[in-house]
Structures are given as C-alpha cells and as structure tokens.
Design an enzyme around this catalytic site. Structure first.
Site, PDB file in Angstrom:
ATOM      1  N   GLN A  92       0.558  -1.167  -0.181  1.00  0.00           N
ATOM      2  CA  GLN A  92      -0.027  -0.140  -0.342  1.00  0.00           C
ATOM      3  C   GLN A  92       0.664   1.328   0.143  1.00  0.00           C
ATOM      4  O   GLN A  92       1.692   1.432   1.251  1.00  0.00           O
ATOM      5  CB  GLN A  92      -0.956   0.611   0.968  1.00  0.00           C
ATOM      6  CG  GLN A  92      -2.182   1.001   1.513  1.00  0.00           C
ATOM      7  CD  GLN A  92      -2.797   1.615   2.137  1.00  0.00           C
ATOM      8  OE1 GLN A  92      -2.188   0.705   3.491  1.00  0.00           O
ATOM      9  NE2 GLN A  92      -3.826   2.838   2.631  1.00  0.00           N
ATOM     10  N   HIS A  98      -8.604   2.188  -1.014  1.00  0.00           N
ATOM     11  CA  HIS A  98      -9.234   1.828  -2.327  1.00  0.00           C
ATOM     12  C   HIS A  98      -8.482   0.432  -2.944  1.00  0.00           C
ATOM     13  O   HIS A  98      -7.973  -0.435  -2.397  1.00  0.00           O
ATOM     14  CB  HIS A  98      -8.128   2.777  -3.567  1.00  0.00           C
ATOM     15  CG  HIS A  98      -6.686   2.825  -2.467  1.00  0.00           C
ATOM     16  ND1 HIS A  98      -5.436   3.329  -1.426  1.00  0.00           N
ATOM     17  CD2 HIS A  98      -6.017   1.825  -3.721  1.00  0.00           C
ATOM     18  CE1 HIS A  98      -4.622   2.491  -2.251  1.00  0.00           C
ATOM     19  NE2 HIS A  98      -4.571   1.594  -3.597  1.00  0.00           N
TER      20      HIS A  98
HETATM   21  P1  5GP Z   1      -1.712   1.306  -4.223  1.00  0.00           P
HETATM   22  O1  5GP Z   1      -0.357   0.538  -3.473  1.00  0.00           O
HETATM   23  O2  5GP Z   1      -1.205   2.179  -2.573  1.00  0.00           O
HETATM   24  O3  5GP Z   1      -2.552   0.590  -3.382  1.00  0.00           O
HETATM   25  O4  5GP Z   1      -1.977   1.507  -5.124  1.00  0.00           O
HETATM   26  C1  5GP Z   1      -2.438   2.599  -4.994  1.00  0.00           C
HETATM   27  C2  5GP Z   1      -2.174   3.434  -6.499  1.00  0.00           C
HETATM   28  O5  5GP Z   1      -3.037   5.287  -6.561  1.00  0.00           O
HETATM   29  C3  5GP Z   1      -1.138   3.414  -7.462  1.00  0.00           C
HETATM   30  O6  5GP Z   1      -1.468   2.218  -8.612  1.00  0.00           O
HETATM   31  C4  5GP Z   1      -1.181   4.451  -8.519  1.00  0.00           C
HETATM   32  O7  5GP Z   1      -0.773   4.404  -9.692  1.00  0.00           O
HETATM   33  C5  5GP Z   1      -2.367   5.260  -8.458  1.00  0.00           C
HETATM   34  N1  5GP Z   1      -2.156   6.585  -8.163  1.00  0.00           N
HETATM   35  C6  5GP Z   1      -1.311   7.683  -7.102  1.00  0.00           C
HETATM   36  N2  5GP Z   1      -1.819   8.828  -7.528  1.00  0.00           N
HETATM   37  C7  5GP Z   1      -2.998   8.869  -8.138  1.00  0.00           C
HETATM   38  C8  5GP Z   1      -3.878  10.337  -8.567  1.00  0.00           C
HETATM   39  O8  5GP Z   1      -3.550  11.292  -8.588  1.00  0.00           O
HETATM   40  N3  5GP Z   1      -4.068   9.344  -9.862  1.00  0.00           N
HETATM   41  C9  5GP Z   1      -4.607   7.926 -10.381  1.00  0.00           C
HETATM   42  N4  5GP Z   1      -5.732   8.226 -10.598  1.00  0.00           N
HETATM   43  N5  5GP Z   1      -4.001   7.236  -9.566  1.00  0.00           N
HETATM   44  C10 5GP Z   1      -3.032   7.656  -8.546  1.00  0.00           C
END
Ligand code: 5GP
Ligand code: ZN
Length: 114
Positions: A92, A98
């Site tokens: 994460q 999310h």
């Molecule tokens: P995690 O690793 O926290 O599960 O995933 C976070 C996700 O958020 C990543 O796939 C990254 O590409 C996405 N993300 C980060 N910043 C933004 C943003 O400003 N807009 C969008 N649409 N996605 C984002």
C-alpha cells in the site's frame, strides 16, 4: 493532511469518474498496469479496509461490480481481478482506502503484482 485521494474526492484535483455513489467513486489509475486499471476509492479518509464501517459494505460491493462491468465492456475484457493492499508490507503506497480493479483478457500475460 496531504492526501492525494482526499484531494481527488473533494474535487481539488479534477477527475473523470467511472462510477459514483454516496461514499465511494471510481476512476482510472494514473499508472495503467493493464488497460482499464481502475480504483474504487472511499470519499472519506479511511486508511485501510479495517477502518471502513460495515454498513458501507453493500455500497462498496456495488461500486466494485458496476466499475468492473463498465470497464470490462469498454476494454473488451472478459475477466477481472480485485486487489486491495493494506499497510506498507502489502504494497500500500497511498494511505487512503482503495480497491484496484484489473480487467483481464485470456493470455494477456498481465503482471498485476509488480
Ligand atoms: P497502492 O499501492 O497504494 O495500492 O496503489 C496506489 C495506486 O494509486 C497506484 O496504482 C498509483 O498508480 C495510483 N495513484 C497514485 N496517485 C494517483 C493519482 O493522483 N491519480 C490516480 N488516478 N491514481 C493515482
Ligand atoms: Zn485521504
């Protein structure tokens, strides 16, 4: 608090919603691991799944299902993965709840865990 998903949720950063309910919305991920890679995001700032109230569950499920159906149709996919990372050790990066949705096609060789 400097949270990118709170800024998207409150409109400070504009976004194109795929689907929206009272407590959740979905958008395309900025880094498309597969075409149509989407995120279902809570409007309120919850850090992980453990902070999401139980009575949000049916709305969350609805948002995941509607987003998956729309994005599969749009990308001609015939399957999808749902992944939710909780805490740093799981991968994460954004500390605002999310769920990832990855549309899939047969033999697409997608590497959604990288
Ligand atoms: P995690 O690793 O926290 O599960 O995933 C976070 C996700 O958020 C990543 O796939 C990254 O590409 C996405 N993300 C980060 N910043 C933004 C943003 O400003 N807009 C969008 N649409 N996605 C984002
Ligand atoms: Zn937040």
């Amino acid at each position: 608090m400097d949270c990118i998903f709170c800024k998207i949720a409150n409109g400070e950063i504009p976004s194109k919603k795929i689907y929206e309910k009272d407590n959740f919305f979905s958008i395309l991920d900025v880094n498309q691991k597969v075409e149509g890679h989407s995120l279902v995001i809570s409007k309120k700032h919850f850090e992980t799944l453990l902070d999401v109230p139980e009575d949000f569950a049916s709305e969350l499920l609805d948002c995941i299902k509607k987003t998956a159906i729309r994005i599969m149709k749009e990308k001609n996919a015939d399957g999808f993965n749902v992944i939710n990372n909780n805490f740093e050790s799981s991968g994460q990066l954004v500390k605002h709840f999310h769920v990832h949705i990855f549309p899939r096609k047969k033999n697409d060789n997608a590497n959604i865990f990288s």
